[in-house]
Design a protein around this motif. Sequence first.
Motif, PDB file in Angstrom:
ATOM      1  N   HIS A  34       0.855  -1.200   0.000  1.00  0.00           N
ATOM      2  CA  HIS A  34       0.000   0.000   0.000  1.00  0.00           C
ATOM      3  C   HIS A  34       0.885   1.242   0.000  1.00  0.00           C
ATOM      4  O   HIS A  34       1.619   1.489   0.955  1.00  0.00           O
ATOM      5  N   TYR A  35       0.821   2.005  -1.090  1.00  0.00           N
ATOM      6  CA  TYR A  35       1.532   3.286  -1.175  1.00  0.00           C
ATOM      7  C   TYR A  35       0.588   4.355  -0.623  1.00  0.00           C
ATOM      8  O   TYR A  35      -0.396   4.726  -1.267  1.00  0.00           O
ATOM      9  N   ASP A  36       0.913   4.807   0.562  1.00  0.00           N
ATOM     10  CA  ASP A  36      -0.006   5.641   1.335  1.00  0.00           C
ATOM     11  C   ASP A  36       0.367   7.119   1.254  1.00  0.00           C
ATOM     12  O   ASP A  36       1.451   7.518   1.674  1.00  0.00           O
ATOM     13  N   GLY A  37      -0.548   7.938   0.738  1.00  0.00           N
ATOM     14  CA  GLY A  37      -0.347   9.382   0.717  1.00  0.00           C
ATOM     15  C   GLY A  37       0.556   9.864  -0.402  1.00  0.00           C
ATOM     16  O   GLY A  37       0.987   9.107  -1.265  1.00  0.00           O
ATOM     17  N   LEU A  38       0.831  11.155  -0.354  1.00  0.00           N
ATOM     18  CA  LEU A  38       1.645  11.809  -1.367  1.00  0.00           C
ATOM     19  C   LEU A  38       3.015  12.131  -0.803  1.00  0.00           C
ATOM     20  O   LEU A  38       3.204  12.269   0.402  1.00  0.00           O
ATOM     21  N   ALA A  39       3.966  12.258  -1.693  1.00  0.00           N
ATOM     22  CA  ALA A  39       5.333  12.578  -1.280  1.00  0.00           C
ATOM     23  C   ALA A  39       5.372  13.896  -0.518  1.00  0.00           C
ATOM     24  O   ALA A  39       4.593  14.809  -0.792  1.00  0.00           O
ATOM     25  N   PRO A  40       6.266  13.993   0.465  1.00  0.00           N
ATOM     26  CA  PRO A  40       6.410  15.271   1.174  1.00  0.00           C
ATOM     27  C   PRO A  40       6.847  16.371   0.229  1.00  0.00           C
ATOM     28  O   PRO A  40       7.702  16.158  -0.640  1.00  0.00           O
ATOM     29  N   ARG A  41       6.276  17.545   0.384  1.00  0.00           N
ATOM     30  CA  ARG A  41       6.563  18.670  -0.506  1.00  0.00           C
ATOM     31  C   ARG A  41       7.284  19.776   0.254  1.00  0.00           C
ATOM     32  O   ARG A  41       6.936  20.086   1.385  1.00  0.00           O
ATOM     33  N   LYS A  42       8.266  20.356  -0.420  1.00  0.00           N
ATOM     34  CA  LYS A  42       9.055  21.411   0.203  1.00  0.00           C
ATOM     35  C   LYS A  42       8.440  22.779  -0.067  1.00  0.00           C
ATOM     36  O   LYS A  42       7.911  23.034  -1.149  1.00  0.00           O
ATOM     37  N   LEU A  43       8.546  23.643   0.928  1.00  0.00           N
ATOM     38  CA  LEU A  43       8.185  25.052   0.792  1.00  0.00           C
ATOM     39  C   LEU A  43       9.446  25.886   0.991  1.00  0.00           C
ATOM     40  O   LEU A  43      10.346  25.502   1.730  1.00  0.00           O
TER      41      LEU A  43
END
Length: 210
Positions: A5-14
């Motif tokens: 199970h690939y859960d969620g989206l990749a962390p995104r940088k601000l």
Amino acid sequence: MVFIHYDGLAPRKLAKSNIIGSNQAKARAPAPSSGVKRWADALGYAQAVKAVRGGASQVTNAGGAVLGALLNISYPEYAPMEFQVAASAVQADAGYIPAEVVEDVHAIASRDLADRVASLKARSMARGALKLAGQAVAQVDASQSEFADVRGWLSLPSRIRMARLKLKPGKHRVTARFLDASGAVIATSIFEDVMIRTGRRTWLQFKTAR
């Protein structure tokens, strides 16, 4: 059978910025001396860092020109992310098995960035101080030219979960259930005619982004 199970989206940088100093003095700054043409005549790197770290709102170069001391330190930071799906499980005729987190991509990326952020801030300050020294000569505001590196691997999930079921050879109906933090089922996915062969693994995978 192995369920991934690939859960969620990749962390995104601000991009985050710290503005140090004040640019108000620049409006009052006199024209630079005609003799200020060389780097050696401009505000030096060490002087720029010392002035800005000391909270100076203005600095004076060797030619007597008063300059606004505005230093933009830019660095990346991961955006906080929340997803409805907090757990998952698979069910077949052999039973019901919760999926376990085998790789927390968001936690790994956050720790890695936290280990490097001090160095990133230091390099950004060094670049900003050099630009401050350079604008003493050119009289061009370069304070907004510093940008954080926010590149990332966006195809990765936030977490990877896995569950294994030992099934008899033949076809099976497998149901994947996705649960919220309270344990309530918020979504399901049904895999029909999953073939299990003796001595071989069968892999199922599913991605959620909610």
